[in-house]
Design an enzyme around this catalytic site. Structure first.
Site, PDB file in Angstrom:
ATOM      1  N   ASP A  49       0.834  -1.201   0.000  1.00  0.00           N
ATOM      2  CA  ASP A  49       0.000   0.000   0.000  1.00  0.00           C
ATOM      3  C   ASP A  49       0.871   1.254   0.000  1.00  0.00           C
ATOM      4  OD1 ASP A  49      -2.425   1.390   0.050  1.00  0.00           O
ATOM      5  OD2 ASP A  49      -3.295   0.035   1.528  1.00  0.00           O
ATOM      6  N   ASP A  70     -10.514   3.238  -3.154  1.00  0.00           N
ATOM      7  CA  ASP A  70     -11.346   2.090  -2.788  1.00  0.00           C
ATOM      8  C   ASP A  70     -12.783   2.302  -3.281  1.00  0.00           C
ATOM      9  OD1 ASP A  70      -8.996   1.730  -1.474  1.00  0.00           O
ATOM     10  OD2 ASP A  70      -9.846   1.595   0.535  1.00  0.00           O
TER      11      ASP A  70
HETATM   12  C1  GLA Z   1      -6.051   1.381   1.354  1.00  0.00           C
HETATM   13  C2  GLA Z   1      -6.237   0.361   0.229  1.00  0.00           C
HETATM   14  C3  GLA Z   1      -7.306  -0.649   0.624  1.00  0.00           C
HETATM   15  C4  GLA Z   1      -6.950  -1.307   1.930  1.00  0.00           C
HETATM   16  C5  GLA Z   1      -6.746  -0.246   2.996  1.00  0.00           C
HETATM   17  C6  GLA Z   1      -6.229  -0.796   4.289  1.00  0.00           C
HETATM   18  O1  GLA Z   1      -7.168   2.179   1.479  1.00  0.00           O
HETATM   19  O2  GLA Z   1      -6.579   1.019  -0.949  1.00  0.00           O
HETATM   20  O3  GLA Z   1      -7.474  -1.594  -0.392  1.00  0.00           O
HETATM   21  O4  GLA Z   1      -5.791  -2.087   1.769  1.00  0.00           O
HETATM   22  O5  GLA Z   1      -5.803   0.721   2.566  1.00  0.00           O
HETATM   23  O6  GLA Z   1      -6.119   0.227   5.218  1.00  0.00           O
END
Ligand code: GLA
Length: 563
Positions: free
Chosen positions: A175, A240
């Site tokens: 990430d 997301d």
């Molecule tokens: C980010 C990523 C998600 C998830 C979260 C975890 O937002 O885009 O897919 O992994 O972190 O905190």
């Protein structure tokens, strides 16, 4: 992979009408065996930071039993929340023994190898998660608190990726919360990460697949392919789809979260970068939200249809123990999965939008004359949508049409073929028609066609990348109109007689370079296919293919399809 990265450069430059030939000579070589996009499950969307051994075991059991594993879903990926940021005095990751207990008599609590072994015992692969920066999203934005500092891998890349591999993990999502906050450069960090991964792989003998998650912030479709020498990878193209919907958390924050159709469309639209996706490198449109709160059957259908025609990773974020049979049926739909796992691995491009929100998307499938088409109706009224395959490289002749989701033969039809698509819905067709002739640009015999053919002497003493031009003074010229979509489909026919995938390069018109994977072919000629933006009429186009020094990659010809 040769570490002495002398890049032999094949400048393919042929004047049309002189050396170019129409299809026949080199057409329709079988596709190379490129890596397919990953399929599996991820803990974040439905469990957020509440993930633990129990959750993972239950989900792994579900994916093994509900038909998904049989359909090709293989990864069980543990996302953020598995680690609270602790290390021992040597810098080794320490996890909570209560969260990750022993699962068998001989095991020790607090060892992530336990859960990886459990996942493997079901015939599945195991995924884990970290951040490119010093602290991860668990510090910057935990869903179910508290904030966890030092939950990133920066400063420990070597140690952590080796640890993941030693534990037995097969996949790692990296990430960007820390990376973003520290203003790091994506291409630099992920190349370092990939190289640490390769050293870990060499040490353990286990493949560790990198999933890049920087949400498209630094345009990874421009540099993700081949980053750090990766033979295959994926990169997120946006944020997301939805914040986690954790059923056990009955607070207002979680209760008001529902998936909307707009969120699905936004994620799909942000992910359209066809020129970045080829030869085993994929745009990642985010984890799937099939069956989650707010999803209806038609939303599920749109979601699965669009992800399938994009050959996007199918990593489901739902609680699999609660997934309705209808959602599982779509996730395992044979027609959609065949399109998803098509050997070319390309994205669909938009062919037409006769009215706002009424769209035709198409992509080539392996084999002459084969196409997949999504007829997408984003509007609130049913729409009649015409499919005209002459707009995507097929002859104006009758073609066989099939409804991919219903697995129903729709007969031999003339173009345009009209279909009524209900409001906010989608129909996916496969078309089998007559491929128009491609233009073939053979590599010259003189140049010996070997793109990794820098002679041994030339390799000696070279540091970094240096380019050798082979076959200059010729130009690849297109006469005729630019394709409706702005992209051209280009197929390269090659042999890689070496034992492993070679990560080479392609530079288009001296400007845009991309990593290109050349899987081994033995003595057979195979093809890889890419979407490329080329100049239209009368301006020469130079396609410069390169491979690391010593690579056994031979280019026979390049074809430009009539798309
Ligand atoms: C980010 C990523 C998600 C998830 C979260 C975890 O937002 O885009 O897919 O992994 O972190 O905190």
């Amino acid at each position: 992979m040769a570490s002495t990265a002398l890049l032999a450069l094949f400048a393919l430059m042929l004047p049309l009408g002189v050396n170019a030939q129409t299809a026949g000579l080199a057409a329709a070589r079988p596709s190379a065996a490129i890596a397919t996009p990953p399929m599996g499950w991820n803990s974040w969307n439905s469990f957020a930071d509440t993930v633990d051994s129990q959750v993972i075991q239950r989900q792994a059991q579900a994916i093994a039993a509900n038909g998904m594993k049989a359909a090709g879903y293989e990864y069980v990926n543990i996302d953020e929340g598995w680690w609270k940021g602790e290390r021992d005095a040597d810098g080794n990751i320490v996890v909570d023994p209560a969260q990750w207990p022993a699962l068998k008599p001989a095991q020790k609590a607090g060892d992530m190898a336990n859960i990886a072994a459990y996942i493997h015992s079901l015939g599945l692969k195991a995924g884990i998660y970290t951040d490119s920066g010093k602290s991860g999203c668990g510090y910057y934005g935990p869903d179910v608190g508290p904030k966890r500092e030092h939950t990133g891998a920066e400063g420990h890349y070597e140690r952590d990726f080796l640890q993941f591999s030693k534990w037995g993990f097969d996949y790692v999502k990296v990430d960007w919360c820390g990376g973003s906050d520290e203003k790091l450069a994506g291409p630099v960090q992920y190349a370092q990460i990939e190289r640490a991964i390769q050293r870990a792989e060499a040490a353990t003998g286990r493949r560790l697949y990198l999933s890049i998650c920087e949400w498209g912030s630094q345009k990874p479709w421009m540099w993700g392919a081949g980053v750090g020498g990766a033979e295959s990878t994926i990169w997120r193209t946006g944020g997301d789809i939805v914040a986690p919907v954790v059923e056990a958390e009955q607070d207002e924050k979680h209760l008001k979260r529902v998936v909307t159709l707009k969120q699905i469309f936004d994620s799909f639209d942000a992910g359209i970068h066809p020129e970045g996706q080829h030869t085993g490198y994929y745009n990642d449109l985010d984890m799937m939200v099939m069956g989650m709160r707010g999803m209806t059957e038609s939303m599920d259908r749109i979601h699965m249809g669009l992800w399938a025609i994009s050959s996007a990773p199918l990593v489901v974020g739902s609680d699999l123990t609660r997934l309705k049979p209808a959602s599982v049926a779509l996730l395992t739909n044979a027609g959609l999965l065949a399109i998803h796992r098509d050997e070319l691995g390309l994205q669909a491009v938009k062919i037409a939008e006769p009215q706002p929100g009424v769209q035709v998307w198409a992509k080539p499938l392996a084999g002459a004359g084969r196409r997949a088409v999504a007829l997408l109706n984003r509007t609130k009224e049913a729409a009649r949508i015409d499919v005209d395959w002459t707009k995507f490289g097929l002859a104006p002749a009758p073609a066989e049409v099939r409804d991919a989701i219903a697995d129903k033969d729709l007969g031999t039809q003339g173009a345009p073929y009209g279909v009524t698509v209900p409001a906010e819905n989608l129909v996916v067709l496969t078309i089998n028609g007559k491929e128009l002739s491609a233009t073939v640009y053979p590599a010259s015999a003189k140049d010996n066609e070997r793109i990794g053919n820098a002679p041994a002497e030339a390799c000696r003493g070279c540091a970094g990348e240096s380019l050798i031009a082979i076959g200059g003074n010729r130009a690849l010229v297109f006469h005729g109109v630019r394709s409706a979509t702005g992209q051209r489909l280009v197929r390269a026919n090659y042999r890689n007689v070496g034992p492993a995938t070679v990560v080479g390069r392609l530079v288009v018109n001296g400007v845009r370079g991309t990593g290109v994977a050349f899987p081994p072919t033995g003595k057979e000629l195979r093809s890889i296919t890419l979407w490329l933006e080329l100049n239209d009429a009368n301006r020469p186009n130079a396609l410069e293919f390169g491979a690391p020094c010593g690579a056994e990659v031979w280019l026979e010809s390049v074809e430009v399809l009539a798309w």
